[in-house]
Design a protein around this motif. Structure first.
Motif, short mmCIF file in Angstrom:
data_model
loop_
_atom_site.label_atom_id
_atom_site.label_comp_id
_atom_site.label_asym_id
_atom_site.label_seq_id
_atom_site.Cartn_x
_atom_site.Cartn_y
_atom_site.Cartn_z
N ASP A 175 0.82 -1.22 0.00
CA ASP A 175 0.00 0.00 0.00
C ASP A 175 0.85 1.27 0.00
O ASP A 175 0.46 2.29 0.56
N GLY A 176 2.03 1.22 -0.62
CA GLY A 176 2.88 2.40 -0.73
C GLY A 176 3.61 2.77 0.54
O GLY A 176 4.05 3.91 0.70
N VAL A 177 3.76 1.80 1.46
CA VAL A 177 4.42 2.05 2.75
C VAL A 177 5.69 1.23 2.83
O VAL A 177 5.69 0.02 2.56
N HIS A 190 6.25 6.87 2.83
CA HIS A 190 5.01 6.71 2.06
C HIS A 190 5.24 7.32 0.67
O HIS A 190 5.84 8.38 0.55
N CYS A 191 4.69 6.65 -0.34
CA CYS A 191 4.80 7.21 -1.69
C CYS A 191 3.61 6.76 -2.53
O CYS A 191 3.16 5.61 -2.44
N ASP A 192 3.09 7.69 -3.35
CA ASP A 192 1.99 7.36 -4.25
C ASP A 192 2.41 6.39 -5.35
O ASP A 192 1.58 5.63 -5.86
N ALA A 236 -1.01 4.15 5.76
CA ALA A 236 -0.77 5.06 4.63
C ALA A 236 -1.36 6.43 4.94
O ALA A 236 -2.43 6.56 5.51
N SER A 237 -0.66 7.48 4.55
CA SER A 237 -1.08 8.84 4.87
C SER A 237 -2.06 9.41 3.86
O SER A 237 -2.73 10.40 4.12
#
Length: 635
Positions: A175-177, A190-192, A236-237
């Protein structure tokens, strides 16, 4: 209000790279490793008043220490290009040009990338809680936005802990973490965009960014045990990064609104004030000299020091400048920090402290690091913390006098501390010390140090008399008079009619320009006017001042010391020599980069910044010089 001067930087094109056509600077780098390092002026600082990072024009974070200014680096290729680690976001299209600026009244950095195919903007900042003075979480946010067209970008994250010595364990949590753990450091990322975990424990991705598209990257410090034991820290943020931008703008602009200036400060003075706030450690009130260590004063040599600590002297300069701009809270909190750190006793006071008040700042050389452009050794800690520098007692009393002048109460515990300081000065003023420049050879009887001892006694006597506080004022007055006699006898060259660096020698020292600041001598006293002119003649190098003309026992020649040039401006302004003062002021102002950031020193011949960056003392000195010019003009 902001400084907007935006020279361009051109990258090597991806096509040329694939064809093996290398630009001149890359060819040079292959034969001269030192040229891999960007110029110091190519960096910008971001901060959350706890930790800081330096971001290059190319979009690379090459220096970052979390969760404190004086923590071990997690990205540190500023000091070793191969081992130090970095976090880069950069375009890969042909003919890229960049410009950058700070968002008005903030420490949010914007870097624009332009090419024939499109334009994008990268925003870098540490997230701030708009409603809190102290930030509990330390998160570097990087927002990439497509402005027009389409550009290809590359993200590379290569964390290296403990100043490059530890390669962390990197994990993909989905999940991008992602996380990176090693020693006592943990980072949650965290990244998109999906990032690939590389063999060297890095993360990377290549992607095309279209107009109106956004990519969010955040790097947050989390204690490693929490990463293992509290799954919630890995959540995830999402769009929190966008909210963080608005909150961070609000936080900085709320602080800037406290600045009081009759007509509003000029752009450089405002930027300097924001930099000084950025170098304050909110939890304790400490103010660091700079967020870096071992950026050289003499390239390739050993004049490399760790400035990530709170010097009493420099911090007093800072709080006095902020006082003049109406920022009293920082002054009040630093005063309490010094009292706590010295255990309320003058005998326990030292010249500098860690940001949490720790006293032991043992100097260690990190032999595995190459050093910025080969400047070794790289040092952490600072041996000068063990030196005797008598001028700090005068600075403490100057700050107390400012406190009194603002109508603040001097209660019994504070007076006990201050009277202890003055009693200490009455005894120790006759001893030699290492002086304001922290010479690493034998101590001497420096005139500036003696004058600050005179100031400590003078302020102590005046406080006791005005506030009717208990004190041995007759004994203090005897010591004060003895110091003046000693300076005028042994620290004054009668043949030339000027003050000198130390008793019994004829060397000149730019610190003498500070003598009128305490009232020891008037700015327009003929002796001070002659001393000012002699310093200009002996120490001027291309329109900027060196610190001194005496030997200091270290190899290599350092650059011109920018704060000293601003001190000269103040003297000339108050001596009624406005035109000359402005000439020096504009020359010193030219030592800043296009973002309005100053280093400690400047090499006029090469046009390069030298020393740790950005340097609080230079920004303080710029503020006081500009205020002096405005006050002198109004008279």
């Amino acid at each position: 209000m902001q400084l907007v001067i935006v020279p361009s930087v051109t990258f090597m094109s991806a096509t040329d790279f694939r064809r093996g056509k290398l630009p001149t600077n890359l060819v040079r780098a292959m034969t001269d490793p030192a040229s891999r390092y960007p110029a110091i002026a190519d960096y910008a600082m971001i901060s959350d008043c706890h930790c800081a990072a330096l971001v290059s024009k190319e979009g690379s974070v090459d220096w970052c220490c979390m969760p404190r200014f004086d923590s071990d680096s997690c990205f540190g290729r500023l000091l070793d290009w191969d081992k130090g680690g970095y976090c880069a976001i950069y375009p890969q299209d042909d003919g890229i040009e960049t410009t950058r600026r700070y968002v008005s009244d903030t420490m949010i950095l914007e870097t624009d990338f332009r090419a024939s195919g499109g334009e994008a903007r990268l925003q870098d900042f540490f997230a701030m809680d708009a409603d809190a003075e102290e930030q509990l979480h330390h998160e570097h946010v990087r927002l990439l936005k497509g402005i027009s067209g389409s550009l290809e970008f590359r993200i590379e994250i290569s964390p290296r802990f403990d100043f490059g010595e530890i390669v962390p364990h990197v994990r993909d949590h989905g999940d991008g973490v992602y996380s990176a753990i090693g020693s006592n450091v943990g980072l949650v990322i965290h990244c998109d965009k999906r990032l690939d975990v590389m063999r060297d424990s890095g993360l990377a991705a290549t992607f095309r960014l279209d107009a109106d598209e956004r990519v969010r990257l955040s790097i947050r410090f989390v204690p490693p045990e929490q990463i293992d034991e509290r799954p919630s820290v890995l959540s995830a943020s999402g769009f929190a990064a966008d909210k963080a931008f608005a909150h961070t703008c609000a936080w900085w602009r709320k602080w800037v609104s406290r600045i009081a200036h009759p007509s509003g400060p000029d752009a450089q003075t405002l930027r300097s004030a924001i930099v000084l706030k950025s170098l304050s450690f909110e939890r304790t009130g400490a103010i660091i000299a700079a967020p870096t260590t071992s950026l050289p004063e003499s390239p390739g040599k050993e004049r490399n020091w760790d400035y990530r600590f709170s010097w009493v002297r420099d911090s007093v300069f800072t709080v006095r400048a902020l006082y003049e701009l109406g920022c009293e809270r920082e002054a009040d909190r630093f005063l309490k920090f010094v009292q706590r750190s010295s255990a309320g006793s003058a005998a326990e006071m030292q010249i500098m402290y860690a940001v949490d008040g720790k006293r032991r700042l043992t100097e260690v050389e990190l032999g595995w690091l190459e050093g910025y452009r080969g400047s070794r050794p790289v040092r952490i800690g600072n041996f000068a913390s063990e030196q005797t520098q008598l001028d700090i007692f005068g600075e403490i009393m100057e700050m107390a006098w400012e406190w009194h002048a603002k109508g603040r109460e001097i209660d019994a515990p504070y007076w006990n501390f201050l009277s202890d300081v003055v009693n200490m000065v009455a005894v120790k003023w006759q001893e030699p010390d290492h002086g304001i420049w922290e010479f690493r050879d034998e101590p001497r009887h420096f005139v500036h140090s003696k004058a600050m001892c005179w100031s400590a006694l003078d302020r102590g006597i005046r406080l006791a008399q005005e506030k009717q506080l208990p004190a041995p004022t007759e004994r203090w007055a005897e010591a004060r008079n003895a110091i003046r006699d000693a300076i005028e006898r042994d620290g004054y060259d009668r043949q030339r009619g000027v003050f000198v660096q130390a008793f019994g020698d004829g060397y000149l020292d730019a610190a003498l320009l500070l003598l009128p600041r305490t009232g020891f001598v008037a700015y327009d006293d003929p002796r001070m006017v002659r001393t000012t002119d002699a310093i200009c003649h002996a120490l001027d190098r291309g329109g900027l001042l060196d610190r001194y003309d005496s030997p200091d026992g270290l190899p290599g020649r350092e650059g011109a010391f920018v704060p000293c040039t601003f001190w000269l401006v103040r003297c000339l302004a108050y001596q009624g020599r406005q035109e000359r003062a402005w000439e020096y002021y504009w020359r010193a102002l030219g030592c800043a980069n296009e973002l309005g950031l100053f280093s400690e020193e400047f090499d006029k011949e090469s046009g390069q910044m030298l020393g740790n960056f950005p340097q609080a003392l230079t920004h303080v000195s710029q503020i006081t010089a500009r205020l002096a010019l405005e006050k002198a003009k109004a008279v």
